[in-house]
Design a protein around this motif. Structure first.
Motif, PDB file in Angstrom:
ATOM      1  N   HIS A 229       0.825  -1.200   0.000  1.00 51.99           N
ATOM      2  CA  HIS A 229       0.000   0.000   0.000  1.00 51.99           C
ATOM      3  C   HIS A 229       0.865   1.258   0.000  1.00 51.99           C
ATOM      4  O   HIS A 229       2.061   1.219   0.291  1.00 51.99           O
ATOM      5  CB  HIS A 229      -1.007   0.003   1.163  1.00 51.99           C
ATOM      6  CG  HIS A 229      -0.460   0.436   2.488  1.00 51.99           C
ATOM      7  ND1 HIS A 229      -1.149   0.240   3.662  1.00 51.99           N
ATOM      8  CD2 HIS A 229       0.679   1.056   2.865  1.00 51.99           C
ATOM      9  CE1 HIS A 229      -0.448   0.725   4.671  1.00 51.99           C
ATOM     10  NE2 HIS A 229       0.661   1.233   4.212  1.00 51.99           N
ATOM     11  N   CYS A 245      -5.096   5.571   2.620  1.00 50.46           N
ATOM     12  CA  CYS A 245      -4.096   4.852   1.836  1.00 50.46           C
ATOM     13  C   CYS A 245      -4.758   4.120   0.682  1.00 50.46           C
ATOM     14  O   CYS A 245      -5.980   3.982   0.623  1.00 50.46           O
ATOM     15  CB  CYS A 245      -3.322   3.872   2.716  1.00 50.46           C
ATOM     16  SG  CYS A 245      -4.370   2.747   3.680  1.00 50.46           S
ATOM     17  N   GLU A 246      -3.926   3.659  -0.237  1.00 46.06           N
ATOM     18  CA  GLU A 246      -4.423   2.903  -1.376  1.00 46.06           C
ATOM     19  C   GLU A 246      -3.535   1.690  -1.624  1.00 46.06           C
ATOM     20  O   GLU A 246      -2.340   1.694  -1.285  1.00 46.06           O
ATOM     21  CB  GLU A 246      -4.474   3.781  -2.629  1.00 46.06           C
ATOM     22  CG  GLU A 246      -3.116   4.198  -3.159  1.00 46.06           C
ATOM     23  CD  GLU A 246      -3.198   5.000  -4.442  1.00 46.06           C
ATOM     24  OE1 GLU A 246      -4.318   5.272  -4.905  1.00 46.06           O
ATOM     25  OE2 GLU A 246      -2.129   5.353  -4.988  1.00 46.06           O
ATOM     26  N   SER A 247      -4.119   0.646  -2.190  1.00 51.69           N
ATOM     27  CA  SER A 247      -3.347  -0.540  -2.530  1.00 51.69           C
ATOM     28  C   SER A 247      -2.354  -0.183  -3.634  1.00 51.69           C
ATOM     29  O   SER A 247      -2.546   0.781  -4.380  1.00 51.69           O
ATOM     30  CB  SER A 247      -4.262  -1.669  -2.975  1.00 51.69           C
ATOM     31  OG  SER A 247      -5.036  -1.271  -4.099  1.00 51.69           O
ATOM     32  N   LEU A 297      -7.854  -2.272   4.443  1.00 51.11           N
ATOM     33  CA  LEU A 297      -7.527  -2.084   3.031  1.00 51.11           C
ATOM     34  C   LEU A 297      -7.143  -3.412   2.389  1.00 51.11           C
ATOM     35  O   LEU A 297      -7.614  -3.752   1.301  1.00 51.11           O
ATOM     36  CB  LEU A 297      -6.381  -1.076   2.891  1.00 51.11           C
ATOM     37  CG  LEU A 297      -5.850  -0.865   1.478  1.00 51.11           C
ATOM     38  CD1 LEU A 297      -6.880  -0.142   0.627  1.00 51.11           C
ATOM     39  CD2 LEU A 297      -4.538  -0.084   1.502  1.00 51.11           C
ATOM     40  N   ARG A 330      -9.002   1.911  -2.115  1.00 51.58           N
ATOM     41  CA  ARG A 330      -8.643   2.978  -1.175  1.00 51.58           C
ATOM     42  C   ARG A 330      -9.394   2.815   0.139  1.00 51.58           C
ATOM     43  O   ARG A 330     -10.508   2.307   0.170  1.00 51.58           O
ATOM     44  CB  ARG A 330      -8.899   4.356  -1.791  1.00 51.58           C
ATOM     45  CG  ARG A 330      -7.945   4.664  -2.953  1.00 51.58           C
ATOM     46  CD  ARG A 330      -8.013   6.111  -3.405  1.00 51.58           C
ATOM     47  NE  ARG A 330      -6.977   6.396  -4.390  1.00 51.58           N
ATOM     48  CZ  ARG A 330      -6.721   7.594  -4.876  1.00 51.58           C
ATOM     49  NH1 ARG A 330      -7.446   8.638  -4.478  1.00 51.58           N
ATOM     50  NH2 ARG A 330      -5.748   7.776  -5.755  1.00 51.58           N
TER      51      ARG A 330
END
Length: 584
Positions: A229, A245-247, A297, A330
């Motif tokens: 991430h 956060c995002e992958s 996530l 996300r």
């Protein structure tokens, strides 16, 4: 141990934490029985308190917690322990080493792997040895050694001082932390203050960019599950805990993480953290062997680490499939996102001329709350009442924060009248101190500030015998207390030995015998005014002798590492001003 739903159950501790909530969600969905537990304080933070056991705090009641885990294992042959944080893992690892027959009851990294997850010092050394890029690092002190190795060469500041988790002599588990040091003096003082805790310490260059993490479940030398991430919002905004956060499918980060784990023959769950500046290679920061706060996530992206951990522990295989990392997912944590937003107005970048992205950050936080495609741990459609309570609690908290901020702003604009009056009196009396024969230094506890001033003043008297005598006292009712070890250490580094000091309480006789009473802050003045109102006319503030711009010298007790050195160095300066005022 064979997986069997009728016999197996998994104990989750500190269930109020985000990572534990994610593990609960995962295992419950997999129909793996779970026993929920937390501390008494943690229970107060939970919406649903039914069927939650209370356990001792692993940080402040370390040995009691360890005994509690031992008794739980002995009373249930089918119980597995899935530790949630570092203190719990450390306690479980000590049990595992002392009772090898219990080793298969803990779902956690191997003891040799914990050597790196519980120590940034050890992990950074291993990364350098494995030719994995790290920030420029100086190894200041190793646990178990009394030697402090300060850099011999001239450095550019600011830099980040980091220290490891440690079980202190009092039996409390202290979580490692960090602070920004602006110069060599702050580095020396902080290292001295940390020395008594016997923790390892490193100093690193500050790294711009954003936080990235590579997550792995590695068993018998093979990666069973991987995920990555990128942090989009951190608390504070300059770098810290993930709020949004995002992958990621950043192969450079994943490959660096795998190389790091291979180099140390890692076994178990690992979160390998890096910091990455756009267009540059990631720099290794640390390894965590626990489930992480943004676990939601990974779960949303299909990387079900808790289920995979339990299945592999019991069956030596897992039904969890490796998800594609190409699909962007996300996630945000509403409470932390609000803290990120606050930090845009309260935190300044200490490393470079970065400007807080206030408008951009505000817009994105709003989007995070209203965009249904951005997941979070709070929104549970099957629990509308509890979901509503969480958001209402957040609104209440933010209104309370705003109220406190307004009050602090008003208080900052108007100095307390008692401080203002005493500062003025200090300026007047400070011009005629020649007749003073006895000084009474006063702070609240008589364990940090006033004993330092007394002993430092006695050193000045050796050079100038005509200076008045002094004694220090406090208002704390418990007497004969010692100065905390961290402050003894930093004082010793500055030439003052507080080892033999024992606290005293102020008395009427001491007040009457004093020609001058020197206080440190507003609280001291209020205590003197309450108990000895007639003595106010001979009471001054040490910090106002030279200037009334910053008259209070605040108490370092309970404050962050580095505060002791700042306060003691200021006391040195103010005592020098006092000496000059008397001798002039």
């Amino acid at each position: 141990m064979t997986f069997n739903n009728n016999q197996l159950s998994v104990l989750l501790t500190n269930i109020q934490e985000r990572s534990a909530q994610g593990a609960w969600k995962s295992l419950d969905k997999a129909r793996i029985p779970v026993i929920l537990s937390t501390t008494a304080k943690g229970l107060l933070l939970m919406d649903r308190k039914e069927n939650v056991e209370v356990h001792p705090c692993p940080d402040t009641e370390f040995y009691d917690f360890k005994n509690w885990v031992y008794s739980k294992i002995n009373s249930d042959n089918g119980l597995l322990i899935l530790p949630i944080n570092e203190a719990i893992m450390f306690a479980c690892d000590t049990l595992r080493k002392a009772h090898p027959e219990m080793a298969n009851r803990f779902i956690m990294p191997s003891s040799s792997s914990l050597h790196y997850t519980l120590s940034k010092f050890n992990a950074t050394k291993a990364a350098i040895k494995a030719n994995i890029k790290t920030p420029e690092t100086f190894f200041i002190k190793e646990s178990g050694s009394d030697v402090i190795n300060l850099p011999s060469k001239s450095l550019k500041y600011p830099r980040i001082l980091k220290w490891d988790n440690v079980l202190n002599p009092e039996g409390n588990y202290e979580k490692g932390s960090l602070r920004v040091v602006a110069n060599t003096i702050e580095l020396e003082d902080s290292a001295a203050e940390l020395a008594p805790s016997n923790c390892s310490i490193i100093l690193q260059d500050m790294v711009p960019g954003h936080g990235v993490g590579a997550f792995f479940l590695r068993q018998n030398g093979k990666i069973l599950l991987r995920f990555a991430h990128r942090r989009l919002h951190e608390v504070p905004w300059t770098g810290g805990v993930s709020a949004y956060c995002e992958s990621s499918d950043d192969q450079e980060v994943l490959e660096a993480g795998e190389r790091m784990l291979e180099a140390i023959n890692y076994e178990g769950l690992a979160m390998v953290e890096f910091r990455k500046e756009n267009g540059k290679s990631p720099l290794f920061l640390e390894i965590n062997g626990r489930l992480w706060g943004s676990l939601g996530l990974a779960l949303k992206a299909g990387a079900d680490f808790p289920k995979a951990m339990v299945e592999y522990h019991c069956q030596q295989k897992t039904s969890v499939k490796q998800p594609s990392l190409k699909n962007k997912v996300r996630w945000h944590e509403p409470g932390f996102d609000m803290m990120f937003l606050q930090s845009l107005w309260t935190e300044q970048s200490k490393s470079r001329n970065e400007t807080a992205p206030k408008l951009k950050g505000l817009c994105q936080v709003i989007i995070n709350f209203i965009n249904p495609n951005i997941g979070n741990d709070w929104m549970r459609l099957n629990e509308p009442i509890h979901t509503s309570k969480r958001y209402l609690r957040l609104v209440k908290h933010q209104l309370s924060y705003l109220k406190r901020a307004i009050i602090r702003s008003l208080e900052k604009e108007k100095t307390s009248s008692i401080v203002e009056e005493t500062a003025l009196r200090t300026q007047i009396l400070g011009k005629d101190l020649h007749s003073v024969q006895n000084i009474l230094f006063v702070c609240y506890g008589n364990i940090c500030r006033s004993p330092y001033t007394e002993l430092k003043w006695e050193q000045l008297r050796l050079e100038n015998p005509q200076l008045p005598k002094s004694i220090s006292v406090g208002f704390h009712d418990n007497v004969a207390r010692t100065t905390p070890a961290r402050f003894q250490s930093v004082a010793r580094n500055l030439g003052v030995e507080l080892t033999n000091h024992r606290s005293r309480r102020i008395t009427e006789e001491l007040v009457e015998n004093a020609d001058l009473i020197i206080a440190m802050d507003q609280r001291n003045l209020q205590d003197i005014q309450r108990e000895f109102p007639e003595a106010m006319k001979k009471t001054i503030l040490l910090g106002a002798i030279h200037t009334s711009a910053n008259p209070e010298i605040l108490d370092p007790y309970g404050q962050k590492i580095g505060t002791g050195g700042q306060i003691y160095r200021r006391l040195d300066i103010e005592l020098d001003h006092l000496k000059n005022s008397i001798l002039q």
